[in-house]
Each structure stands twice: as C-alpha cells, then as structure tokens.
Design an enzyme around this catalytic site. Structure first.
Site, short mmCIF file in Angstrom:
data_model
loop_
_atom_site.label_atom_id
_atom_site.label_comp_id
_atom_site.label_asym_id
_atom_site.label_seq_id
_atom_site.Cartn_x
_atom_site.Cartn_y
_atom_site.Cartn_z
CG ASN A 10 -1.66 1.27 1.44
OD1 ASN A 10 -1.75 2.09 0.52
ND2 ASN A 10 -2.21 1.45 2.63
CD1 TRP A 11 3.63 1.25 -2.90
CD2 TRP A 11 3.46 2.43 -4.80
NE1 TRP A 11 4.38 0.61 -3.86
CE2 TRP A 11 4.30 1.32 -5.03
CE3 TRP A 11 3.22 3.32 -5.86
CZ2 TRP A 11 4.90 1.07 -6.27
CZ3 TRP A 11 3.80 3.08 -7.09
CH2 TRP A 11 4.64 1.96 -7.30
CE LYS A 12 0.21 3.55 4.87
NZ LYS A 12 0.20 3.77 6.31
CG HIS A 125 -5.68 1.99 5.49
ND1 HIS A 125 -5.21 2.97 6.33
CD2 HIS A 125 -4.66 1.14 5.29
CE1 HIS A 125 -3.94 2.73 6.61
NE2 HIS A 125 -3.58 1.62 5.99
CD GLU A 127 -2.77 5.75 6.77
OE1 GLU A 127 -2.82 5.80 5.53
OE2 GLU A 127 -1.79 5.26 7.39
CD GLU A 202 -3.20 -2.46 7.62
OE1 GLU A 202 -2.12 -2.76 7.11
OE2 GLU A 202 -3.79 -1.40 7.39
N GLY A 208 2.98 2.41 10.74
CA GLY A 208 3.91 3.52 10.58
C GLY A 208 4.76 3.80 11.80
CB SER A 247 5.77 -1.52 11.77
OG SER A 247 5.38 -0.18 11.97
N GLY A 268 2.89 -1.11 4.24
CA GLY A 268 2.87 0.31 3.90
C GLY A 268 4.26 0.80 3.56
N GLY A 269 4.91 1.43 4.52
CA GLY A 269 6.21 2.07 4.29
C GLY A 269 7.23 1.20 3.56
C1 PEP Z 1 -0.66 0.34 6.36
O1 PEP Z 1 -0.93 1.52 6.60
O2 PEP Z 1 -1.46 -0.36 5.72
C2 PEP Z 1 0.60 -0.18 6.86
C3 PEP Z 1 0.66 -1.45 7.09
O3 PEP Z 1 1.61 0.72 7.05
P1 PEP Z 1 3.10 0.42 7.59
O4 PEP Z 1 3.56 -0.87 6.96
O5 PEP Z 1 3.90 1.60 7.13
O6 PEP Z 1 3.01 0.32 9.06
#
Ligand code: PEP
Length: 285
Positions: A10-12, A125, A127, A202, A208, A247, A268-269
């Site tokens: 997920n590049w956001k 999600h 967010e 999640e 994050g 994470s 994500g990241g």
């Molecule tokens: C996400 O927001 O879906 C996520 C898993 O982010 P991160 O891997 O950066 O924690």
C-alpha cells in the site's frame, strides 16, 4: 487447508510516474514474468534472473509461491498496470466509492477500477476511518460493491492503542468484521459466490510506528477473527486469508508469517522501496 499467502503493498499517497516505472521494472524482473493460467499472480520461474535477489524465488514454480499485489495511488494505477502487464504482480487500489456511477465528484467506482486493470481494492483502512470518517457500514458496503465487480476486497480492521489498553481489542475487531460479514454473507450462499474477500488485521498503534505487533499478539487477533468468521461459515473461515499489517519489514516478516493464522501481509512504508518489498515477498515464499 492451505491458504496461499498474499503480500500486498500500500503506497498510500506516495510515488510518481518515475518511481512507479522503476519499482515495477525491478519487481517484475525479480519475480518472473508469467501469469498462472488462473490469472492469479503466481510467481513463475524467475528464468534469466542473474542477480542475487533471484534467490528469493529459487523455488518459484512451487504452488506455495506467494501472490503479490501493489496498490498505488489512483493516478498511478494505469502506469503500474502497464508496467506489470504479463508479470505475476497484481495491481489494486486503495479505496473506491460504493456507488456504481453518477454525480460523485472526485470518486472512482469498482467498475472503473476493474476496467482499469485492478484486481484488488483496500477498504476501511484506518487512515480512511480516522481522517475521512469511514464507518464500518461504508467499508462493508464498499467491499460488497468491489466483490460484485469482480475485485478482491481487502478489508482492514484494527484497534487503536487506547482501545487495546482498555481491553477492547476483540470488541472492536468484532464490530468491524461483523459489518463486513453482514454485507457479504447475508444469507451464507452469496458469500461463496463472489470472489474471495481478504481481511487485514492492522493494529492502528503499529502502523507507521516501526514497531510491529509481536507474532503472538498478531496471531491472537488473527485467531479471533478467523473464529468469528467460522461462526458464520466454517468453509469461508478456512479459506479466508487474514493478512497482518503494521510496520512489517524484511526483518520481521518471516516470524509474523510463520504464525498459523497469518496468511500474508499488507505493507505500507516498506513497500515503497522495491528491495524492501522483495525481501518481504521472499519471506512469504
Ligand atoms: C498500512 O498503513 O497499511 C501499513 C501497514 O503501514 P506500515 O507498513 O507503514 O506500518
């Protein structure tokens, strides 16, 4: 039963056309370039891969190879679909509108996503829940619409730190999941007819933060979610993939993915850098 792992990036709201071209070229080169006959992103023999990373997929012909997907921002989806054409990597979106078409300025429908080459879409999600007031019901409705259009909906659920500290984790997960199951199961037969849905656990406090849930914490939540699905339909529960997100990195993926109820990762990241993402994919295969 064996559930095939799914690793989804997920590049956001990150990336641009140059990054998309580079990322897709690198990942497609590394993961091989053939579709499975069923059209699902199956890692094919990485023939011709000479660099060290090829070792990630040394057994890439095996049926237990992971399914891989990336969810860029809407504006980059078409570039990703083109760049990944013929590769084993599927493309998804990060959100959609639950309506079919009409006067919804700025929105994108499930049919548009499918028409544009998407196979997946993330819904609910944290967010979107926190920043854009997404409710359990609207996330569930989106998942329903997505599946009706032939997309694989990835429903995100997860508790905040305050909810965990208050001992409410299971209560929150149950509420978020039940809305999804109500929309999808209704009368149970409908559920199985549509493309399989995916749930992503999640924990909001892990997203994050650089600090993932421990494998034990994640497994406990996944086990709870699967049992709750099983209370509606044991067959669906056995088939439904439950991804962990929060994470995930190349350093912790293997331990998390080794848990019996963790069937993949939503990343994500660490999905923004092709090499980091490939390391997670490697841990799943
Ligand atoms: C996400 O927001 O879906 C996520 C898993 O982010 P991160 O891997 O950066 O924690």
């Amino acid at each position: 039963m064996m559930r095939r792992s799914l690793i989804a990036g997920n590049w956001k709201m990150n990336g641009d056309r140059a990054m998309t071209a580079q990322w897709c070229a690198r990942v497609a080169r590394e993961l091989g370039r053939e579709y499975a006959a069923d059209g699902v992103g199956k890692v094919a023999a990485a023939g011709g891969v000479a660099d060290a990373g090829g070792a990630y997929f040394a057994n890439a012909n095996d049926d237990d190879a992971a399914e891989i997907a990336v969810c860029p921002p809407h504006i980059l989806i078409s570039a990703a679909v083109d760049a990944l054409a013929g590769s084993c990597v599927g493309v998804g979106a990060q959100d959609l509108d639950a309506n079919e078409s009409g006067a919804f300025t700025g929105q994108t429908s499930a049919r548009m996503l499918a028409d544009g080459g998407c196979r997946y879409v993330i819904v609910g999600h944290s967010e979107r829940r926190a920043l854009y007031h997404e409710s359990d019901q609207s996330a569930a409705q989106k998942a329903h619409t997505a599946r009706a259009a032939g997309l694989c909906a990835i429903l995100c659920v997860g508790e905040t730190r305050a909810e965990r500290d208050a001992g409410d984790t299971e209560k929150v997960l149950a509420r978020q999941l039940d809305a999804f199951l109500d929309a999808l199961c209704g009368d149970a037969p409908g559920y199985s007819a549509a493309p399989a849905g995916v749930v992503a656990y999640e924990p909001v406090w892990a997203i994050g933060s650089g600090r993932a849930a421990t494998p034990q914490q994640a497994q406990a939540a996944h086990h709870f979610l699967r049992a709750r699905i099983a209370a509606r339909d044991a067959r669906v529960a056995a088939q439904c993939r439950i991804l962990y997100g929060g994470s995930v990195s190349g350093g912790n993926a293997a331990e998390l993915l080794a848990q019996p109820d963790i069937d993949g990762a939503l990343v994500g990241g660490a999905s923004l850098k092709a090499d980091d993402f490939l390391a997670i994919c490697g841990a799943a295969s």
